[in-house]
Design an enzyme around this catalytic site. Structure first.
Site, mmCIF file in Angstrom:
data_model
loop_
_atom_site.group_PDB
_atom_site.id
_atom_site.type_symbol
_atom_site.label_atom_id
_atom_site.label_comp_id
_atom_site.label_asym_id
_atom_site.label_seq_id
_atom_site.Cartn_x
_atom_site.Cartn_y
_atom_site.Cartn_z
ATOM 1 N N ASP A 146 4.362 -4.810 -7.404
ATOM 2 C CA ASP A 146 3.744 -3.541 -6.965
ATOM 3 C C ASP A 146 4.353 -2.351 -7.696
ATOM 4 O O ASP A 146 3.826 -1.242 -7.618
ATOM 5 C CB ASP A 146 3.902 -3.354 -5.447
ATOM 6 N N ASN A 147 5.440 -2.578 -8.404
ATOM 7 C CA ASN A 147 6.057 -1.499 -9.166
ATOM 8 C C ASN A 147 5.809 -1.663 -10.663
ATOM 9 O O ASN A 147 6.559 -1.134 -11.479
ATOM 10 C CB ASN A 147 7.557 -1.426 -8.881
ATOM 11 N N GLY B 166 7.206 7.339 6.386
ATOM 12 C CA GLY B 166 6.345 8.004 5.413
ATOM 13 C C GLY B 166 7.016 9.152 4.675
ATOM 14 O O GLY B 166 6.383 9.867 3.903
ATOM 15 N N ARG C 129 3.979 13.753 -8.205
ATOM 16 C CA ARG C 129 4.093 12.840 -9.345
ATOM 17 C C ARG C 129 2.808 12.851 -10.166
ATOM 18 O O ARG C 129 1.714 12.952 -9.613
ATOM 19 C CB ARG C 129 4.362 11.442 -8.785
ATOM 20 N N GLY D 113 0.842 -1.199 0.000
ATOM 21 C CA GLY D 113 0.000 0.000 0.000
ATOM 22 C C GLY D 113 0.873 1.243 0.000
ATOM 23 O O GLY D 113 2.084 1.168 0.217
ATOM 24 N N ARG E 278 -1.619 -0.888 -9.975
ATOM 25 C CA ARG E 278 -0.453 -1.758 -10.168
ATOM 26 C C ARG E 278 -0.900 -3.194 -10.328
ATOM 27 O O ARG E 278 -2.040 -3.531 -9.943
ATOM 28 C CB ARG E 278 0.439 -1.658 -8.916
ATOM 29 N N GLY F 177 2.708 3.633 1.424
ATOM 30 C CA GLY F 177 3.249 3.841 2.766
ATOM 31 C C GLY F 177 3.772 5.246 2.968
ATOM 32 O O GLY F 177 3.994 5.694 4.094
ATOM 33 N N ARG F 178 4.015 5.927 1.855
ATOM 34 C CA ARG F 178 4.483 7.314 1.980
ATOM 35 C C ARG F 178 3.993 8.158 0.806
ATOM 36 O O ARG F 178 4.644 9.099 0.380
ATOM 37 C CB ARG F 178 5.999 7.362 2.066
#
Ligand code: AMP
Ligand code: MG
Length: 495
Positions: free
Chosen positions: A260-261, A130, A180, A94, A187, A96-97
């Site tokens: 996840d990437n 984070g 971003r 998830g 993902r 996280g930051r």
């Protein structure tokens, strides 16, 4: 939310369609309050391309918005839930930051996520703080904008703000937030999360959302619902095959190709330990944690296929009512990746060598060149650059045994096609960059930015990276091959 944390403006409008998904897909979460937000670098050109109000972004309120210190009134910032296979092992992850501020509709009509990275803890932070440091956020800024310049699908960087905080890593560093811009942040790991923890209906909801957002044409003219999801699988595989081929052709090493990437939009995402290969060495790994070389340059296509197999598994219940039939469909499509990738790669390599209509037989010629480059430790980008300029004799590899012979074979191949020398040179120059974000250039820019608060070197570099195929104005100061040819460069994740 207290009044002083919201901005009331009509200068920028954000929606959030993601929150229409079942609520276990996200958590509503505000970015952290920060002591002293200040824009370190703003991507004016991207802002203009998106049709954003530049004067707003440059204003005091713009700084508050870009750094997450304040959020727009009536928006729903969220942290997204996802899981993923990290180095082969499944984990709950998830944002996280990161905080998704919302979606912005560009003047092109396309919808983009505006996300903050380094904006504080979320329910998915696990042990992390984070936060993010200035250096790594600027690194993402440079490399993602470099990828965009090269024409490789990627998330973009709108701004990097410093927060006025210090953060603790191995040393004390200046805190920063990256703003971003991405087609979305869905993902492969988002699908894995839905499949593992939420069930078939949620996978379907996510798939429907993905189709609507990224592949709207899929929903048209399909015989039945199973075909729709089968087609989604095909499209995602095709986009990834194209993306990974572009990475290989450019010598880009992502460094942490966990599921996840991997974005289902087909954009390069999550610039952590990534870097460009200098000398051609297929087993190159830069990431300090990738000790087993899982994500080495030469492994990227196979890893992508492995990730897509994980993606296909999440779609199984949507592919056919008969489970073994669904597996058959998924396996067939994942296998198709290899052909698609090979076709994109070969086509791209052909163009890099001035071959307009590349044939299977050309693989030998290409392979011979790559073998020579590997044997004689030739710089990957520079070799193609000099060939495109017609200055092969400047290459260190030029006198090497076998190279002259290869040049002869190559020239024969070029003259066997019905294209003039000028046409050949043009197609080569359109496919072989004069400049890439080389490690030493990135480090030079970061050193000045982080240690001396001087962003001028970085700005100049990013500007030059916007036009890598312009052979009329070659930025010669950036074309130097690094002296250290040892591949000893090290990169780090999650800093
Ligand atoms: P990455 O390797 O950057 O893709 O990150 C993997 C996971 O770790 C993601 O869920 C990130 O959100 C999380 N993460 C990375 N750095 C931090 C941090 N400093 N604090 C909290 N979570 C983090
Ligand atoms: Mg990540």
């Amino acid at each position: 939310m207290s009044e002083n944390r919201t901005i009331s403006t009509n200068k920028i409008l954000l929606k959030n369609t993601f929150i229409k998904l079942p609520n276990l897909f996200y958590t509503k979460q505000l970015p952290d309050n920060i002591p002293l937000p200040h824009i370190f670098i703003l991507n004016d050109k991207l802002a203009n391309d998106l049709g954003m109000d530049l004067s707003f972004l440059q204003s005091k309120e713009g700084t508050e918005f870009l750094s997450g210190n304040q959020v727009l009134e009536n928006t729903n910032p969220i942290a997204q839930a996802y899981a993923g296979h990290q180095f082969g092992y499944f984990t709950m992850l998830g944002d996280g930051r990161a905080i998704l501020l919302g979606e912005y509709q560009a003047k092109s009509g396309e919808r983009y996520d505006i996300q903050l990275k380094g904006s504080g803890r979320t329910p998915y932070s696990r042990g992390g703080d984070g936060k993010a440091a200035l250096g790594p956020m600027l690194r993402e800024y440079i490399i993602s904008e470099g990828m965009h310049g090269l024409g490789i699908p990627t998330t973009r960087s709108l701004a990097v703000s410093v927060t006025g905080e210090t953060i603790i890593r191995e040393e004390i560093l200046e805190g920063a937030v990256l703003t971003r811009v991405a087609k979305s942040h869905i993902r492969v790991g988002t699908f894995e999360y839905a499949s593992k923890f939420l069930g078939k209906e949620s996978v379907k909801a996510l798939a429907d959302y993905t189709i609507k957002r990224h592949y709207p044409r899929i929903a048209e003219n399909q015989k039945n619902a199973y075909h729709v999801y089968h087609n989604l699988l095909q499209q995602v595989i095709k986009k990834q095959a194209y993306l990974i081929a572009r990475w290989q052709l450019a010598g880009f090493i992502h460094g942490v190709m966990n599921t996840d990437n991997m974005a289902v939009s087909g954009e390069t995402i999550d610039y952590g330990p990534c870097a460009f290969m200098d000398r051609y060495k297929p087993d190159t790994v830069f990431s300090s944690i990738d000790t087993k070389k899982r994500y080495a340059y030469q492994n990227q296509p196979t890893i992508a296929m492995w990730n897509l197999a994980r993606f296909s598994e999440t779609l199984l219940p949507l592919l056919d009512s008969n489970p073994s039939k669904a597996i058959e469909i998924a396996e067939k499509e994942v296998m198709e990746f290899a052909q698609l990738y090979q076709r994109y790669w070969l086509d791209g390599m052909g163009k890099k060598l001035g071959i307009f209509s590349v044939e299977k037989e050309d693989i030998d010629l290409i392979k011979q060149l790559l073998d020579l480059m590997q044997k004689y430790k030739a710089d990957y980008t520079d070799t193609f650059f000099q060939l495109s300029r017609g200055t092969a004799e400047q290459l260190e590899i030029y006198p090497a045994q076998g190279f002259q012979q290869w040049l002869k074979l190559w020239k024969n191949r070029l003259s066997s096609q019905n294209h003039s020398k000028e046409e050949v040179q043009k197609i080569m120059q359109q496919n072989n960059p004069t400049i890439i974000p080389r490690n030493y250039l990135v480090e030079e820019a970061l050193e000045a930015a982080v240690k001396k608060q001087d962003n001028s070197i970085l700005k100049k570099l990013v500007d030059a990276l916007q036009n890598p195929y312009d052979y009329e104005n070659i930025p010669l100061q950036y074309t130097k091959i690094p002296k250290d040819n040892s591949c000893s460069y090290k990169t780090y994740c999650g800093t």
